[in-house]
Design an enzyme around this catalytic site. Structure first.
Site, PDB file in Angstrom:
ATOM      1  N   ASP A 144     135.401   9.245  57.158  1.00  0.00           N
ATOM      2  CA  ASP A 144     135.470  10.701  57.297  1.00  0.00           C
ATOM      3  C   ASP A 144     135.166  11.027  58.759  1.00  0.00           C
ATOM      4  OD1 ASP A 144     132.720  10.581  57.608  1.00  0.00           O
ATOM      5  OD2 ASP A 144     132.255  11.972  55.972  1.00  0.00           O
ATOM      6  N   HIS A 145     134.964  12.302  59.061  1.00  0.00           N
ATOM      7  CA  HIS A 145     134.728  12.708  60.451  1.00  0.00           C
ATOM      8  C   HIS A 145     133.444  12.085  61.002  1.00  0.00           C
ATOM      9  CE1 HIS A 145     132.984  15.531  57.623  1.00  0.00           C
ATOM     10  NE2 HIS A 145     132.082  15.868  58.531  1.00  0.00           N
ATOM     11  N   CYS A 169     131.079   6.677  56.793  1.00  0.00           N
ATOM     12  CA  CYS A 169     130.830   8.119  56.863  1.00  0.00           C
ATOM     13  C   CYS A 169     129.571   8.296  57.695  1.00  0.00           C
ATOM     14  CB  CYS A 169     130.743   8.760  55.478  1.00  0.00           C
ATOM     15  SG  CYS A 169     129.383   8.218  54.438  1.00  0.00           S
ATOM     16  N   GLY A 170     128.972   9.466  57.693  1.00  0.00           N
ATOM     17  CA  GLY A 170     127.814   9.689  58.557  1.00  0.00           C
ATOM     18  C   GLY A 170     126.677   8.726  58.259  1.00  0.00           C
ATOM     19  N   THR A 171     126.268   8.701  56.995  1.00  0.00           N
ATOM     20  CA  THR A 171     125.172   7.815  56.591  1.00  0.00           C
ATOM     21  C   THR A 171     125.655   6.564  55.864  1.00  0.00           C
ATOM     22  OG1 THR A 171     125.038   8.961  54.478  1.00  0.00           O
ATOM     23  CG2 THR A 171     123.578   9.745  56.245  1.00  0.00           C
ATOM     24  N   GLY A 172     126.854   6.613  55.350  1.00  0.00           N
ATOM     25  CA  GLY A 172     127.375   5.536  54.501  1.00  0.00           C
ATOM     26  C   GLY A 172     127.073   5.778  53.026  1.00  0.00           C
ATOM     27  N   ILE A 173     126.221   6.734  52.751  1.00  0.00           N
ATOM     28  CA  ILE A 173     125.785   6.939  51.366  1.00  0.00           C
ATOM     29  C   ILE A 173     126.891   7.561  50.506  1.00  0.00           C
ATOM     30  CG2 ILE A 173     124.148   8.157  49.875  1.00  0.00           C
ATOM     31  CD1 ILE A 173     122.081   7.759  52.166  1.00  0.00           C
ATOM     32  N   GLY A 174     127.530   8.591  51.023  1.00  0.00           N
ATOM     33  CA  GLY A 174     128.601   9.230  50.259  1.00  0.00           C
ATOM     34  C   GLY A 174     129.701   8.235  49.910  1.00  0.00           C
ATOM     35  N   MET A 175     130.131   7.468  50.891  1.00  0.00           N
ATOM     36  CA  MET A 175     131.191   6.470  50.663  1.00  0.00           C
ATOM     37  C   MET A 175     130.725   5.428  49.656  1.00  0.00           C
ATOM     38  SD  MET A 175     133.886   7.256  52.310  1.00  0.00           S
ATOM     39  CE  MET A 175     134.671   7.770  53.846  1.00  0.00           C
ATOM     40  N   HIS A 190     126.068 -13.549  48.100  1.00  0.00           N
ATOM     41  CA  HIS A 190     125.550 -13.356  46.741  1.00  0.00           C
ATOM     42  C   HIS A 190     126.322 -12.329  45.921  1.00  0.00           C
ATOM     43  CE1 HIS A 190     121.223 -15.084  47.396  1.00  0.00           C
ATOM     44  NE2 HIS A 190     122.174 -15.894  47.826  1.00  0.00           N
ATOM     45  N   ARG A 196     126.034 -19.287  40.219  1.00  0.00           N
ATOM     46  CA  ARG A 196     125.233 -18.336  39.427  1.00  0.00           C
ATOM     47  C   ARG A 196     125.506 -16.885  39.856  1.00  0.00           C
ATOM     48  NH1 ARG A 196     122.079 -20.225  43.509  1.00  0.00           N
ATOM     49  NH2 ARG A 196     120.625 -18.788  44.540  1.00  0.00           N
ATOM     50  N   HIS A 197     125.948 -16.720  41.084  1.00  0.00           N
ATOM     51  CA  HIS A 197     126.232 -15.354  41.571  1.00  0.00           C
ATOM     52  C   HIS A 197     127.474 -14.784  40.898  1.00  0.00           C
ATOM     53  CE1 HIS A 197     123.042 -15.957  44.372  1.00  0.00           C
ATOM     54  NE2 HIS A 197     123.630 -17.041  44.852  1.00  0.00           N
TER      55      HIS A 197
HETATM   56  C1  RB5 Z   1     129.398  14.669  56.660  1.00  0.00           C
HETATM   57  O1  RB5 Z   1     128.725  15.653  57.357  1.00  0.00           O
HETATM   58  C2  RB5 Z   1     128.422  13.743  55.964  1.00  0.00           C
HETATM   59  O2  RB5 Z   1     127.836  14.401  54.890  1.00  0.00           O
HETATM   60  C3  RB5 Z   1     129.134  12.495  55.488  1.00  0.00           C
HETATM   61  O3  RB5 Z   1     129.707  11.858  56.580  1.00  0.00           O
HETATM   62  C4  RB5 Z   1     128.288  11.443  54.819  1.00  0.00           C
HETATM   63  O4  RB5 Z   1     127.195  11.094  55.582  1.00  0.00           O
HETATM   64  C5  RB5 Z   1     127.964  11.678  53.408  1.00  0.00           C
HETATM   65  O5  RB5 Z   1     127.298  10.883  52.741  1.00  0.00           O
END
Ligand code: RB5
Length: 149
Positions: free
Chosen positions: A11-12, A68-74, A101, A135-136
């Site tokens: 994303d951006h 993405c910004g944090t990687g969490i959303g993706m 693993h 095992r993995h």
């Molecule tokens: C976008 O502002 C941000 O929310 C997105 O890149 C990402 O970090 C979401 O998890």
């Protein structure tokens, strides 16, 4: 060109790092397929996470990289798909273990969390490390069995 096909998408928040990684992979002879986004204009990360999951599950590519910004959303999006093993990695050890693993087939990075130098080391390690199997594999099979129920 190397045989393995690697798709990349962001994303951006991950656009800049995506461009750097894409350049690095192409220079290293990888068949890198860019699934967007194409600028820093604001977009919705689920739209790009889904593209990578579909590309892998349809057999168009072997592995994927998502940013993405944090990687969490993706990470949340891509791990909703059976057969996808997305690993959010912000250090080289985790990236290596996610291959050895967990046989991760998607590497996820936070473009606003890590710098370019570390990101390249992570990508390099993730691409080169082989799955250990044994095992993995049994544990991975168990995940697929459990989510079928
Ligand atoms: C976008 O502002 C941000 O929310 C997105 O890149 C990402 O970090 C979401 O998890």
């Amino acid at each position: 060109m190397k045989e393995e096909r690697i798709a990349i998408s962001a994303d951006h928040g991950g656009f800049g790092l995506k461009e750097d990684i894409k350049r690095f992979l192409k220079e290293d002879g990888y068949n890198c397929i860019d699934l967007g986004t194409d600028s820093e204009d604001s977009v919705d990360y689920p739209d790009y996470g889904v593209k990578i999951a579909h590309a892998i599950l349809n057999g168009e590519v072997d592995r994927g990289i998502l940013i993405c910004g944090t990687g969490i959303g993706m990470s949340i999006v891509v791990n909703r798909f059976s057969g996808i093993r997305g690993a959010l990695c912000h250090d080289v050890y985790t990236a290596r273990m996610s291959r050895e693993h967990n046989n991760s087939n998607v590497l996820i990075l936070g473009g606003r969390v890590i710098g370019k130098g570390l990101a390249m080391e992570i990508v390099r390690t993730w691409i080169k490390t082989k799955f250990a199997g044994g095992r993995h594999q049994r544990r991975l099979d168990k995940i697929e069995e459990i989510i079928k129920r």
